[in-house]
Design a protein around this motif. Structure first.
Motif, PDB file in Angstrom:
ATOM      1  N   LEU A  10       0.820  -1.207   0.000  1.00  0.00           N
ATOM      2  CA  LEU A  10       0.000   0.000   0.000  1.00  0.00           C
ATOM      3  C   LEU A  10       0.858   1.262   0.000  1.00  0.00           C
ATOM      4  O   LEU A  10       0.612   2.201  -0.765  1.00  0.00           O
ATOM      5  N   VAL A  11       1.908   1.247   0.846  1.00  0.00           N
ATOM      6  CA  VAL A  11       2.793   2.415   0.905  1.00  0.00           C
ATOM      7  C   VAL A  11       3.451   2.645  -0.452  1.00  0.00           C
ATOM      8  O   VAL A  11       3.467   3.760  -0.981  1.00  0.00           O
ATOM      9  N   LEU A  12       3.950   1.552  -1.046  1.00  0.00           N
ATOM     10  CA  LEU A  12       4.603   1.683  -2.351  1.00  0.00           C
ATOM     11  C   LEU A  12       3.636   2.206  -3.415  1.00  0.00           C
ATOM     12  O   LEU A  12       3.984   3.061  -4.216  1.00  0.00           O
ATOM     13  N   LEU A  13       2.394   1.702  -3.368  1.00  0.00           N
ATOM     14  CA  LEU A  13       1.392   2.179  -4.333  1.00  0.00           C
ATOM     15  C   LEU A  13       1.157   3.674  -4.166  1.00  0.00           C
ATOM     16  O   LEU A  13       1.101   4.417  -5.126  1.00  0.00           O
ATOM     17  N   LEU A  14       1.023   4.103  -2.908  1.00  0.00           N
ATOM     18  CA  LEU A  14       0.682   5.501  -2.650  1.00  0.00           C
ATOM     19  C   LEU A  14       1.809   6.465  -3.003  1.00  0.00           C
ATOM     20  O   LEU A  14       1.551   7.597  -3.403  1.00  0.00           O
ATOM     21  N   VAL A  15       3.075   6.032  -2.852  1.00  0.00           N
ATOM     22  CA  VAL A  15       4.144   6.941  -3.275  1.00  0.00           C
ATOM     23  C   VAL A  15       4.285   6.919  -4.798  1.00  0.00           C
ATOM     24  O   VAL A  15       5.078   7.667  -5.356  1.00  0.00           O
ATOM     25  N   GLY A  16       3.505   6.083  -5.453  1.00  0.00           N
ATOM     26  CA  GLY A  16       3.476   6.129  -6.911  1.00  0.00           C
ATOM     27  C   GLY A  16       4.490   5.229  -7.586  1.00  0.00           C
ATOM     28  O   GLY A  16       4.785   5.400  -8.763  1.00  0.00           O
ATOM     29  N   ALA A  17       5.024   4.247  -6.849  1.00  0.00           N
ATOM     30  CA  ALA A  17       5.890   3.276  -7.518  1.00  0.00           C
ATOM     31  C   ALA A  17       5.017   2.521  -8.528  1.00  0.00           C
ATOM     32  O   ALA A  17       3.828   2.347  -8.290  1.00  0.00           O
ATOM     33  N   PRO A  18       5.573   2.089  -9.667  1.00  0.00           N
ATOM     34  CA  PRO A  18       4.768   1.322 -10.610  1.00  0.00           C
ATOM     35  C   PRO A  18       4.070   0.174  -9.883  1.00  0.00           C
ATOM     36  O   PRO A  18       4.637  -0.398  -8.938  1.00  0.00           O
ATOM     37  N   ILE A  19       2.856  -0.169 -10.320  1.00  0.00           N
ATOM     38  CA  ILE A  19       2.091  -1.221  -9.644  1.00  0.00           C
ATOM     39  C   ILE A  19       2.871  -2.524  -9.626  1.00  0.00           C
ATOM     40  O   ILE A  19       2.903  -3.223  -8.617  1.00  0.00           O
ATOM     41  N   VAL A  20       3.558  -2.827 -10.730  1.00  0.00           N
ATOM     42  CA  VAL A  20       4.342  -4.063 -10.790  1.00  0.00           C
ATOM     43  C   VAL A  20       5.410  -4.066  -9.693  1.00  0.00           C
ATOM     44  O   VAL A  20       5.637  -5.085  -9.029  1.00  0.00           O
ATOM     45  N   VAL A  21       6.025  -2.914  -9.442  1.00  0.00           N
ATOM     46  CA  VAL A  21       7.066  -2.828  -8.420  1.00  0.00           C
ATOM     47  C   VAL A  21       6.449  -2.908  -7.017  1.00  0.00           C
ATOM     48  O   VAL A  21       6.983  -3.582  -6.132  1.00  0.00           O
ATOM     49  N   SER A  22       5.310  -2.246  -6.828  1.00  0.00           N
ATOM     50  CA  SER A  22       4.657  -2.284  -5.517  1.00  0.00           C
ATOM     51  C   SER A  22       4.334  -3.715  -5.120  1.00  0.00           C
ATOM     52  O   SER A  22       4.630  -4.138  -3.995  1.00  0.00           O
ATOM     53  N   LEU A  23       3.745  -4.472  -6.054  1.00  0.00           N
ATOM     54  CA  LEU A  23       3.381  -5.854  -5.753  1.00  0.00           C
ATOM     55  C   LEU A  23       4.622  -6.722  -5.622  1.00  0.00           C
ATOM     56  O   LEU A  23       4.725  -7.550  -4.717  1.00  0.00           O
ATOM     57  N   GLY A  24       5.585  -6.525  -6.519  1.00  0.00           N
ATOM     58  CA  GLY A  24       6.783  -7.360  -6.538  1.00  0.00           C
ATOM     59  C   GLY A  24       7.668  -7.128  -5.333  1.00  0.00           C
ATOM     60  O   GLY A  24       8.101  -8.067  -4.669  1.00  0.00           O
TER      61      GLY A  24
END
Lengths: 437, 164
Positions: A10-24
């Motif tokens: 969730l944190v990664l998604l919110l800072v705008g990291a690509p979705i693939v990176v957030s999940l990975g």
């Protein structure tokens, strides 16, 4: 256990990291922390998209691009226009019907938005519509692309839930109408209230001058038998693609490949709107679109594997069953969760993560997995037009050259109309399920 | 600055190369898969390997395509943060996102080398090609991806560009 996984994602998604990176990355962190072999990361990225059924994704994306460039999309719009004629909101209704038609040959909402939006632009503006109203209609109607078969979303669901694609395809037709008709009614009411028809007359008389709107080309209008012959090639496409699957001649993936070859031949040799030298660019663009969606699916498969590894689905199942066993309440809750998730995430990744969690719950409560599939896909379709991350919203805004804010303001009534349709499909399953029972 | 120019040239060249690969891969997928359908329905025969070839080619297309997109900062993301911060902060938010991207794919690159070692002498089910070759696409794609992201970051820091 799941806190780190979901929290970091969730944190990664919110800072705008690509979705693939957030999940990975969240999966990788969890894997390292729990002493699991990191090699699993590559194995799951690979396995997540190593499927014959999912090959339908690249081919449907390519077919959609080819139909757009090769003149098939344009003919579908012309036919819808001939059918609707001069009523209030006529052009908007033409756009919605065109989206529904195009949905029957395209498996994706983005392809539908780009194709129909591009073709409809001059016509809608000349009909007196504002740019934002036009773009909103396209953004709201093109998600029907994944509800009416063929559909990438159905294929992903069929892979994840292990149900028959053919059944999903069948229920997709009534569902497409349940979504499409309220959109048309909304358009009719809004257009009448705002007096677009009068504005259109002023534009036609030259009292209002539209800037930057391409002239509608005077095409040598075909009539009678020649018009029929010209259109038949466009109408033939859904017959091959969907009919072929129902008749058991093709798998959905095969139907997508046939659609690719068919669109190339029709576009180059029959409609002559494309040449062989246009193909490399179209192939490259489609390859990039494919990669942008499927790499997220791969990462979502990894994320889902980690989730199952720590038994999150079972825990949530026990938790939910402890609170309520009311089927409709659970379905309503799931719908709300998916609507919120759909605002932020791409639909295939939501399916990868959500289906393993919620399918056991709804099946335990006696919901037919096919009914759940059509409900989920309809909900995800709505997610395509909800801000801030609505993929057809973006496409509509780009095609009509306006900002996301302008289109967002217009989208409220359409959003309500879509949610109304979703509730019909959710709570009155017989409306769609009669086709398979 | 001169070394950055060189890096940009390499990056541009790699992009072109990847573009050619993507077109070729998609063409191969279309031709073999369609060929298989024709063989099956028209000639009642077929090859076991076409589907496997298409699946593997598609995965490589996805990975190489990701590398191309990463270099252009065009992977799908939730863009709320960069749209609410000021213009000057926006640059750093994007750089931060790119650094996270480089970290993940850098780690994935390292792991993918281990994966090849593990694959050892395994061969694929139908084509009987060594799986080490198949998995080889991951380190290749991820190395290009990480390189492109680093070039993107360097360009964002050192080259003043007009915001679009």
């Amino acid at each position: 256990m799941g806190g780190l996984l979901f929290g970091s994602a969730l944190v990664l998604l919110l800072v705008g990291a690509p979705i693939v990176v957030s999940l990975g990355l969240s999966s990788l962190l969890f894997i390292i922390q729990n002493g699991i072999q990191p090699i699993v990361v590559i194995q799951k990225l690979f396995a997540g998209i190593d499927s014959a059924a999912l090959l339908a994704v690249p081919f449907f994306i390519l077919a959609g691009d080819l139909m757009n460039r090769g003149g098939i999309a344009k003919r579908i719009v012309n036919m819808a226009g001939a059918a609707v004629g001069n009523i209030h909101g006529g052009m908007g209704i033409v756009a919605i019907i065109s989206c529904m038609f195009f949905a029957a040959i395209s498996g994706s909402g983005i392809a539908t938005a780009a194709a129909i939006g591009g073709v409809m632009l001059p016509g809608m503006l000349r009909a007196g519509y504002s740019r934002s109203f036009s773009a909103t209609i396209i953004a709201a109607a093109s998600p029907i692309g994944v509800i009416i078969p063929p559909s990438i979303a159905f294929i992903v669901y069929a892979v994840l839930a292990k149900v028959s694609v053919s059944d999903l395809y069948k229920v997709g037709f009534p569902a497409g109408f349940i979504v499409g008709v309220p959109l048309m009614v909304t358009t009719y009411i809004l257009a009448k209230k705002r007096g677009y028809k009068e504005r259109a007359e002023k534009i036609a008389l030259g009292e209002i001058v539209l800037e930057g709107v391409p002239e509608t080309k005077e095409e040598n209008r075909l009539s009678g038998f020649r018009y029929f012959v010209d259109s038949i090639w466009a109408i033939g496409t859904p017959v091959i693609i969907v009919g072929g699957v129902f008749a058991g001649i093709f798998t959905p993936t095969e139907s997508a490949v046939v659609a690719v070859i068919y669109s190339i031949i029709i576009g180059i040799y029959v409609y002559k709107e494309m040449t062989w030298s246009d193909l490399p660019k179209i192939f490259l663009d489609s390859a990039i679109s494919t990669a942008s969606i499927m790499v997220i699916m791969a990462a979502a498969a990894l994320f889902a594997w980690v989730m199952v590894y720590v038994q999150i689905p079972q825990r949530i199942l026990t938790f939910v069953m402890g609170i309520t066993t009311n089927k409709n309440l659970v379905l309503l809750l799931i719908n709300i969760i998916v609507l919120i998730a759909g605002m932020f995430m791409e639909s295939a990744s939501i399916q990868y993560i959500l289906v393993p969690i919620v399918l056991p719950i709804v099946v335990a409560l006696g919901v037919d997995p096919v009914h759940f599939g059509i409900m989920l896909v309809t909900n995800l379709a709505i997610g395509m037009m909800t801000p801030p991350f609505g993929i057809t919203l973006f496409t509509g805004a780009r095609v009509f050259d306006i900002s996301i804010q302008e289109i967002t303001k217009e989208s409220l009534w359409y959003l309500l109309s879509l949610i109304f349709s979703l509730m019909l499909i959710t709570f009155f399953p017989q409306l769609v399920m009669w086709v398979v029972k | 600055m001169r070394s950055l120019k060189t890096l940009n040239k390499i990056s541009h060249g790699l992009n072109k190369l990847c573009g050619w690969y993507l077109m070729l891969a998609f063409t191969i997928m279309t031709v073999t898969y369609f060929g298989q359908i024709v063989l099956r329905y028209v000639f009642q025969t077929g090859f076991q390997w076409t589907e496997e070839l298409t699946r593997y080619t598609n995965i490589s297309l996805v990975m190489i395509g990701s590398a191309v997109m990463a270099g252009k900062n065009s992977h799908i993301n939730v863009s709320i943060l960069q749209s609410i911060v000021s213009k000057s902060a926006r640059k750093w938010v994007i750089i931060f996102q790119q650094i996270i991207t480089a970290i993940f794919f850098g780690a994935a690159m390292k792991i993918s080398f281990d994966m090849i070692k593990l694959a050892g002498t395994q061969v694929s089910t139908n084509m009987r090609i060594p799986m080490a070759y198949v998995y080889g696409m991951f380190p290749v794609a991820f190395s290009i991806l990480v390189f492109q992201v680093i070039v993107f970051i360097l360009n964002s820091i050192f080259v003043e560009k007009e915001e679009d």
